[in-house]
Design a protein around this motif. Structure first.
Motif, PDB file in Angstrom:
ATOM      1  N   ILE A   8       0.873  -1.174   0.000  1.00 52.22           N
ATOM      2  CA  ILE A   8       0.000   0.000   0.000  1.00 52.22           C
ATOM      3  C   ILE A   8       0.910   1.225   0.000  1.00 52.22           C
ATOM      4  O   ILE A   8       1.753   1.391   0.897  1.00 52.22           O
ATOM      5  CB  ILE A   8      -0.938  -0.015   1.232  1.00 52.22           C
TER       6      ILE A   8
ATOM      7  N   LYS B 106      -1.535   6.384  -0.583  1.00 51.67           N
ATOM      8  CA  LYS B 106      -2.786   5.644  -0.333  1.00 51.67           C
ATOM      9  C   LYS B 106      -2.992   5.464   1.168  1.00 51.67           C
ATOM     10  O   LYS B 106      -4.105   5.591   1.679  1.00 51.67           O
ATOM     11  CB  LYS B 106      -2.697   4.283  -1.035  1.00 51.67           C
ATOM     12  N   ARG B 107      -1.893   5.175   1.865  1.00 53.83           N
ATOM     13  CA  ARG B 107      -1.988   4.992   3.317  1.00 53.83           C
ATOM     14  C   ARG B 107      -2.415   6.302   3.994  1.00 53.83           C
ATOM     15  O   ARG B 107      -3.221   6.300   4.929  1.00 53.83           O
ATOM     16  CB  ARG B 107      -0.635   4.526   3.874  1.00 53.83           C
TER      17      ARG B 107
ATOM     18  N   MET C  27      -5.986   6.598   3.559  1.00 57.03           N
ATOM     19  CA  MET C  27      -6.719   5.629   4.395  1.00 57.03           C
ATOM     20  C   MET C  27      -6.795   6.052   5.852  1.00 57.03           C
ATOM     21  O   MET C  27      -7.721   5.661   6.556  1.00 57.03           O
ATOM     22  CB  MET C  27      -6.036   4.253   4.346  1.00 57.03           C
ATOM     23  N   MET C  28      -5.800   6.799   6.314  1.00 54.28           N
ATOM     24  CA  MET C  28      -5.717   7.064   7.748  1.00 54.28           C
ATOM     25  C   MET C  28      -5.923   8.526   8.115  1.00 54.28           C
ATOM     26  O   MET C  28      -5.898   8.878   9.294  1.00 54.28           O
ATOM     27  CB  MET C  28      -4.348   6.598   8.289  1.00 54.28           C
ATOM     28  N   ASN C  29      -6.155   9.396   7.126  1.00 50.65           N
ATOM     29  CA  ASN C  29      -6.359  10.808   7.452  1.00 50.65           C
ATOM     30  C   ASN C  29      -7.764  11.010   8.019  1.00 50.65           C
ATOM     31  O   ASN C  29      -8.758  10.751   7.327  1.00 50.65           O
ATOM     32  CB  ASN C  29      -6.165  11.649   6.183  1.00 50.65           C
ATOM     33  N   PRO C  30      -7.883  11.493   9.265  1.00 49.95           N
ATOM     34  CA  PRO C  30      -9.194  11.568   9.902  1.00 49.95           C
ATOM     35  C   PRO C  30     -10.198  12.466   9.170  1.00 49.95           C
ATOM     36  O   PRO C  30     -11.393  12.174   9.160  1.00 49.95           O
ATOM     37  CB  PRO C  30      -8.890  12.120  11.297  1.00 49.95           C
TER      38      PRO C  30
ATOM     39  N   GLN D 247     -11.258  10.647   6.054  1.00 45.80           N
ATOM     40  CA  GLN D 247     -12.012   9.460   6.456  1.00 45.80           C
ATOM     41  C   GLN D 247     -13.366   9.807   7.084  1.00 45.80           C
ATOM     42  O   GLN D 247     -14.282   9.000   7.047  1.00 45.80           O
ATOM     43  CB  GLN D 247     -11.176   8.612   7.414  1.00 45.80           C
ATOM     44  N   PHE D 248     -13.482  11.006   7.621  1.00 43.97           N
ATOM     45  CA  PHE D 248     -14.793  11.416   8.149  1.00 43.97           C
ATOM     46  C   PHE D 248     -15.819  11.460   7.006  1.00 43.97           C
ATOM     47  O   PHE D 248     -16.931  10.942   7.133  1.00 43.97           O
ATOM     48  CB  PHE D 248     -14.697  12.788   8.839  1.00 43.97           C
TER      49      PHE D 248
ATOM     50  N   LYS E 206     -15.479   9.930   4.212  1.00 39.25           N
ATOM     51  CA  LYS E 206     -15.601   8.543   3.750  1.00 39.25           C
ATOM     52  C   LYS E 206     -16.609   7.775   4.612  1.00 39.25           C
ATOM     53  O   LYS E 206     -17.389   6.959   4.122  1.00 39.25           O
ATOM     54  CB  LYS E 206     -14.217   7.887   3.832  1.00 39.25           C
ATOM     55  N   PHE E 207     -16.572   8.053   5.902  1.00 39.40           N
ATOM     56  CA  PHE E 207     -17.485   7.407   6.852  1.00 39.40           C
ATOM     57  C   PHE E 207     -18.946   7.716   6.493  1.00 39.40           C
ATOM     58  O   PHE E 207     -19.787   6.814   6.453  1.00 39.40           O
ATOM     59  CB  PHE E 207     -17.159   7.898   8.270  1.00 39.40           C
TER      60      PHE E 207
ATOM     61  N   TRP F 155     -20.074   8.692   3.573  1.00 42.71           N
ATOM     62  CA  TRP F 155     -20.355   8.106   2.261  1.00 42.71           C
ATOM     63  C   TRP F 155     -20.564   6.592   2.386  1.00 42.71           C
ATOM     64  O   TRP F 155     -21.517   6.036   1.833  1.00 42.71           O
ATOM     65  CB  TRP F 155     -19.183   8.423   1.322  1.00 42.71           C
TER      66      TRP F 155
ATOM     67  N   ASP G  45       1.172  -6.631   3.064  1.00 46.62           N
ATOM     68  CA  ASP G  45       1.494  -5.327   3.655  1.00 46.62           C
ATOM     69  C   ASP G  45       1.705  -5.437   5.164  1.00 46.62           C
ATOM     70  O   ASP G  45       2.480  -4.684   5.738  1.00 46.62           O
ATOM     71  CB  ASP G  45       0.352  -4.343   3.348  1.00 46.62           C
TER      72      ASP G  45
ATOM     73  N   LEU H 130      -9.565   4.038   8.000  1.00 47.01           N
ATOM     74  CA  LEU H 130     -10.012   4.395   9.350  1.00 47.01           C
ATOM     75  C   LEU H 130     -11.535   4.452   9.440  1.00 47.01           C
ATOM     76  O   LEU H 130     -12.125   4.076  10.463  1.00 47.01           O
ATOM     77  CB  LEU H 130      -9.389   5.749   9.717  1.00 47.01           C
ATOM     78  N   ALA H 131     -12.179   4.906   8.366  1.00 42.92           N
ATOM     79  CA  ALA H 131     -13.645   5.016   8.380  1.00 42.92           C
ATOM     80  C   ALA H 131     -14.296   3.666   8.646  1.00 42.92           C
ATOM     81  O   ALA H 131     -15.353   3.600   9.281  1.00 42.92           O
ATOM     82  CB  ALA H 131     -14.142   5.581   7.048  1.00 42.92           C
TER      83      ALA H 131
ATOM     84  N   TRP I 105     -14.453   3.186  12.358  1.00 42.44           N
ATOM     85  CA  TRP I 105     -15.543   3.999  12.939  1.00 42.44           C
ATOM     86  C   TRP I 105     -16.905   3.371  12.643  1.00 42.44           C
ATOM     87  O   TRP I 105     -17.796   3.371  13.480  1.00 42.44           O
ATOM     88  CB  TRP I 105     -15.503   5.417  12.381  1.00 42.44           C
TER      89      TRP I 105
END
Lengths: 47, 484
Positions: free
Chosen positions: A5, A9-10, A13-16, A19-20, A22-23, A25, B244, B456-457, B460
C-alpha cells in the motif's frame, strides 16, 4: 513484510478528515445496499 | 390467542422476539427459550480477544429486558421436538431442560402455536481432535468468554515477547469444513496491530491457516468487487493486506488434530503437514445440535425436521456444483412438513455450500461451509416474524421473502482497533449467494453493490454498528428504525 500500500494511499486511508467524509459516504452506501430490500428468487426467474 | 415460542436468543432469536412483541397485541404470547442469560453482540468479540473491550461492553442480561417488554423467558435448553404433540399433550410442544437455579435439570413441555428455531450452530470443537478452547495453546473468539480467555493467553505471550521471546501465532480455521473465516480474518489483523502497538511485532511470526482454496474466499466463492476506480478480486485484496502486514498464509488446509503447540493438517495436494505455534485462534466446525423429533405416536421423525440443521423451504436435491442455483436457497425458512415451524439465521440447513467443493488427493473434503452472518440472520428473523404476524392476522400466504440469493450483506471487518490508528475493511456483497445466471460476467455479483474499502472510516463504522445494534437489541426508543 512487503509494502503493498503506497504512502499516499496509506495517508488517504488514515487521514481523519478525509475518512470522516468517507465514513458518511460508506454509511449511506451500505444503508442503500442492505436496507434497499430483499426478496425471493423463484417467482422472478422461474417461468 | 396464539403462543409463539422462540428457541435461542442470539441475533436471529432476539430480533424475531423483539419484532413479534412490538407488532402483536399483548393477547398473543411470545416466549423465548435460551440457555444463555445474556445477549451478546458477537461481531465485537474480536475486540474482547485483543483486550480492547470488556465483555460487559458487548452484552446485557436478557431477563430484565424481557420482563419489562412482556416477553416470556425460560433459561433452558431445548432437547426434543414434538410437532404433533404426544399421547398426553395434543398441542405441538418442545421438551426443554432448565440449566440454572433451583429448576436446574427439570424438564418441561412448552406448547406452541408457532415455533421459531433460532438455535444457531453448535460450536463443534470435538470434530477436531485436541481442539478445545484454552487447551494446547489454542483458543477461540466464538463467545465472549472464549475471547476473554484468548486475550489472557495473548497478553501473557506479549509480556514474554517484551522480554525477548520469539513467538509464532497461528490464526484461522480449525477444521476442513469450518466457516466464519471472516471472524478469524478480523482477529489476525487486530492481533497484528496490537503487536505493533506493544512494540513486539518484530518478535512474532504471524501465520494464517484456512480451509479456503484461495485467500478471500470467505466461504462465498470469493468476490469480484469494485475497489476505488478498479475492479479487484477479494483474493487480491486480502493478499495485498496480508503482504502489507507481513502475514504469511497457508490455504486449502484442513486442520485435523491439535497437540500442545502443534496443528496437524492435510492440504488439497494430499500432503499431511504440521505447523507449530505459541498461540493459536482456530474457528471450529459448526454443526447442528443433534435434536430429535417425534410424532404423536412417539415415532422418530427427526429426518422430517432436521438434516443436521433444520429443514426449510430449500431445494435439497443433491446436484453437482455446476447445477447449483440461487433458486435452491430458501425464501421463507418454513419447514415443509410442519408449516408452523420456522428456522431463520444459522439454524436452517443450507441446500449446499456456496464455495465450490474441493477434495484433497486423498479424498478428504476441504472447503468452507456456507457462512450466515449477523446481517442475514437479522433479516431472515424479521421476515419470519412478519410472516407469522400475517398468518395470525388471517393471511394465507407468506408474503415476506428473503433468499440469500436476493439479499445484500455488509461485512465491516475490523483491521485494527483505535479511534485514530484503527482500520477496517468494509465489504458489501450483493447477492450473498452468487447468481451466476443473472450476473455472468462479474462472478455472480452486482458490481455496483459489491465493493471494498480500506481505512479508518471502516473502524468507525464498525464501532457505530456496535453501539447502534446494542441500542437496538436493548429495545430502546425507536429501536425498530435501525435496519437489520
Amino acid at each position: 513484510m512487503t509494502q503493498r500500500i503506497s504512502k499516499s494511499k496509506r495517508f488517504f486511508m488514515m487521514n481523519p478528515v478525509i475518512q470522516f467524509f468517507k465514513f458518511i459516504w460508506l454509511s449511506l452506501r451500505i444503508l442503500v445496499i442492505v436496507a434497499g430490500g430483499h426478496g425471493g428468487t423463484r417467482k422472478t426467474t422461474t417461468p | 390467542m396464539s403462543k409463539i415460542v422462540v428457541l435461542g436468543a442470539g441475533i436471529a432469536g432476539h430480533v424475531a422476539a423483539a419484532h413479534l412483541r412490538r407488532k402483536l397485541s399483548k393477547e398473543q404470547e411470545v416466549v423465548v427459550v435460551s440457555p444463555n442469560s445474556n445477549y451478546q453482540w458477537i461481531p465485537s468479540n474480536i475486540w474482547v480477544g485483543i483486550g480492547r473491550m470488556k465483555s460487559k461492553e458487548i452484552l446485557f442480561p436478557l431477563e430484565p429486558l424481557y420482563n419489562k417488554k412482556g416477553i416470556g423467558y425460560k433459561q433452558a435448553k431445548v432437547t426434543t421436538f414434538y410437532p404433533e404433540g404426544d399421547k398426553e399433550t395434543h398441542k405441538p410442544f418442545v421438551s426443554i431442560e432448565y440449566v440454572v437455579g433451583e429448576q436446574k435439570g427439570q424438564k418441561e413441555k412448552v406448547t406452541y402455536d408457532y415455533l421459531i428455531n433460532a438455535t444457531g450452530p453448535k460450536l463443534a470443537f470435538d470434530m477436531t481432535e485436541g481442539l478445545n478452547p484454552g487447551t494446547n495453546k489454542a483458543y477461540s473468539v466464538c463467545t465472549y468468554s472464549h475471547a476473554e480467555h484468548a486475550w489472557h493467553a495473548l497478553d501473557d505471550l506479549i509480556q514474554q515477547m517484551k522480554k525477548g521471546k520469539k513467538a509464532k501465532i497461528l490464526i484461522g480455521t480449525g477444521h476442513a469444513k469450518s466457516t466464519c473465516q471472516g471472524a478469524a480474518f478480523e482477529y489476525i489483523l487486530n492481533v497484528e496491530q496490537e503487536l505493533r502497538r506493544h512494540k513486539v511485532r518484530d518478535k512474532a511470526e504471524i501465520v494464517w491457516i484456512a480451509n479456503e482454496p484461495k485467500l478471500g474466499d470467505f466461504g462465498m466463492d470469493g468476490m469480484l468487487m469494485s475497489y476505488g476506480s478498479n475492479i479487484m478480486k477479494s483474493s487480491e485484496m486480502v493478499e495485498m493486506v496480508f503482504e502489507d502486514r507481513g502475514i504469511k498464509w497457508i490455504i486449502g488446509a484442513g486442520v485435523n488434530k491439535i497437540e500442545d503447540g502443534i496443528a496437524y493438517y492435510e492440504n488439497l495436494e494430499g500432503e499431511y503437514l504440521s505447523e507449530t505455534y505459541d498461540f493459536a485462534m482456530l474457528i471450529p466446525a459448526f454443526s447442528g445440535h443433534g435434536f430429535r423429533a417425534f410424532d404423536k405416536e412417539e415415532k422418530d421423525i427427526t429426518d422430517k425436521l432436521f438434516k443436521g440443521f433444520m429443514i426449510v423451504d430449500a431445494d435439497y436435491t443433491p446436484k453437482p456444483y455446476e447445477e447449483w442455483s440461487v433458486q435452491d436457497w430458501p425464501e421463507t425458512y418454513q419447514n415443509p412438513s410442519y408449516k408452523n415451524i420456522f428456522a431463520p439465521g444459522i439454524a436452517f440447513a443450507p441446500p449446499h455450500a456456496i464455495s465450490k467443493p474441493r477434495v484433497s488427493k486423498n479424498g478428504t473434503s476441504i472447503s468452507p461451509s456456507p457462512p450466515r452472518t449477523g446481517m442475514p440472520s437479522g433479516i431472515t428473523a424479521k421476515l419470519v416474524a412478519d410472516n407469522i404476524i400475517d398468518i395470525i392476522n388471517g393471511k394465507k400466504e407468506l408474503h415476506h421473502k428473503g433468499s440469500m440469493g436476493n439479499m445484500g450483506a455488509a461485512c465491516i471487518a475490523s483491521a485494527g482497533y483505535g479511534m485514530t490508528k484503527g482500520s477496517g475493511i468494509s465489504i458489501t456483497t450483493f447477492p450473498i449467494v452468487p447468481d451466476y445466471k443473472k450476473y455472468p460476467d462479474t462472478q455472480g455479483r452486482q458490481l455496483s453493490k459489491t465493493f471494498g474499502e480500506i481505512g479508518l472510516a471502516g473502524h468507525w463504522l464498525k464501532m457505530a454498528l456496535h453501539y447502534a445494534f446494542l441500542y437496538k437489541a436493548k429495545m430502546k426508543p425507536f429501536w425498530w428504525l435501525i435496519p437489520e
